[in-house]
Write an enzyme that holds these catalytic residues in place. Sequence first.
Site, PDB file in Angstrom:
ATOM      1  N   GLY A 277      45.169  40.232  38.032  1.00  0.00           N
ATOM      2  CA  GLY A 277      44.111  38.331  37.994  1.00  0.00           C
ATOM      3  C   GLY A 277      45.275  37.746  37.248  1.00  0.00           C
ATOM      4  N   SER A 283      42.088  41.930  34.648  1.00  0.00           N
ATOM      5  CA  SER A 283      42.353  42.644  35.878  1.00  0.00           C
ATOM      6  C   SER A 283      41.623  43.857  35.919  1.00  0.00           C
ATOM      7  CB  SER A 283      43.958  42.731  35.201  1.00  0.00           C
ATOM      8  OG  SER A 283      44.208  42.370  35.011  1.00  0.00           O
ATOM      9  N   HIS A 302      45.805  42.555  47.109  1.00  0.00           N
ATOM     10  CA  HIS A 302      46.560  43.138  45.905  1.00  0.00           C
ATOM     11  C   HIS A 302      46.695  41.670  44.722  1.00  0.00           C
ATOM     12  CE1 HIS A 302      49.288  39.118  46.532  1.00  0.00           C
ATOM     13  NE2 HIS A 302      50.069  40.240  46.128  1.00  0.00           N
TER      14      HIS A 302
END
Lengths: 379, 142
Positions: A277, A283, A302
Amino acid sequence: MRSGLERKEVAGQIRRLSDVLFKNIPSGVGSKRKDLRLSHAELKKVLVKGAAWAVRQGFGNTEDLDHIEESGCIPGADPDLISKRALERGRAQLGTLGSGNHFIEVGYVDEIYDESVAKALGLFLEQVTIIVHTGSRGLGHQVCDDNIKILMKSTQRYGIELPDRQLCCAPIKSREGRNYLAAMAGAANYAFANRQLIYHWVRETFERVFEMSAERLGLNLIYDVCHNIAKVETHRIKGRGVEVCVHRKGATRAFPPHHPDIPAVYKEVGQPVLIPGDMGRYSYVLVGTEGAMSETFGSTCHGAGRVMSRHQARKASKGRAIVRELEDRGITIRSAGRATVQEEIPEAYKDVSQVVEVVHGAGVSKKVARLRPMGVIKG
Amino acid sequence: MPTYPQGTFRLMDHTADVGIQLTAETLNGLFEVAGLAFTEVITSARQIALRIQHQFQLQADEIDTLLVTWLQELLYLLDTEGLIFGRFKVDLQGFQLKAVAWGEPFDPRKHVTKTEIKAITYHQLQVAKADTGWQGQVILDI
């Protein structure tokens, strides 16, 4: 990477850990390693062997290779198709992080969505993790530049009309097409080796700060995955297996359980996928699904993606002490350039949780765990 | 002593990349200001001591691709020799470029770091004659 450490064991050391990581792994403009100067002949071995080259030199272990996409080596790389200029750029930068959105992040698992998959990946709540985001550096860009020059001519020769020259191309099976893929494989292998070196220095850094061996610290690679690569794969199209070239630009491979190309250890759960992130929020760890195979050629997203341009982000940062703001939220930032930190402020990115909800909801990958940052190294 | 380029540049907003928009009275000036814009994306040109002189000889098939080739050469020198330049003198003969640039090795302790340039692209590339001189545009992958 995962560790055997818990957040409370690292929190008190995070500043020192970030300082030593920043010192041990060169980042930023013009960064190079003084202790790693390869001859062109040796560099060509890197291009052919990828991460295995690094392991053979003593950086990491063979077990790492089982946890890398393609075991850290795309077959078919031809170093003779890589120009001297590309080698020169690559030689100076091997083992460096770079700048821009490249980073190393020390974080911890703050939420688990699927207990059994998390267990298979060796993840547990409050566990300290490390994410490394970097790639083929200047060598990869030079391979691209060199081939664009060739392909711009091919586009004319094959009578392909394009709205923009940067989109130049050639049929995959043409000589130019095959040559490009063999050069690209070399650049991908360089990227695998580059990250493998960095994993080693991450381990060394933890060893120094915690005065314990990497084995005892449990620093193991969960998975290393590409997000800007073209690969020849077999996919089912209209009921039959067809060999296709899948280009994952800004996308991650997300193969399902029992796919032959994923490590045996993840056979039952699917291939791990990492979705970073921004440096202030979180993340995600996901796994690949059958849905990805049927809907998106075995691919998922991604990253968060920008919502502000770099210029807008710098404007939004004006007069603010971004590093201090993040420090107040318990996140240590070390960066070679202040501008990078300003351009990479959390609000410059979409909320990655929304992006992850979309791919999870669409069934092209499955949420496993969420990681929150503690220390971030930026170029 | 090299002179400042007779042109201006503007950084253009682009979500993941950065664009440089150039204007100059002459084509030589356009290439000189492109060099300066390249440096300004990475650091501050004012901080660069002009103690090293570097000669360039480049060519391409067209004038706009020559502009890309020129910036690619500057990036190559930064990546391999660490050199960054603050002043440029360009002499174009058709699609052949001869140039001199003045600068020094990039030093993060002395020079401010803004952004690393990854690549020079052909995306939306433009070099055109305008009413009062020349205009150009290059998108940099950062």
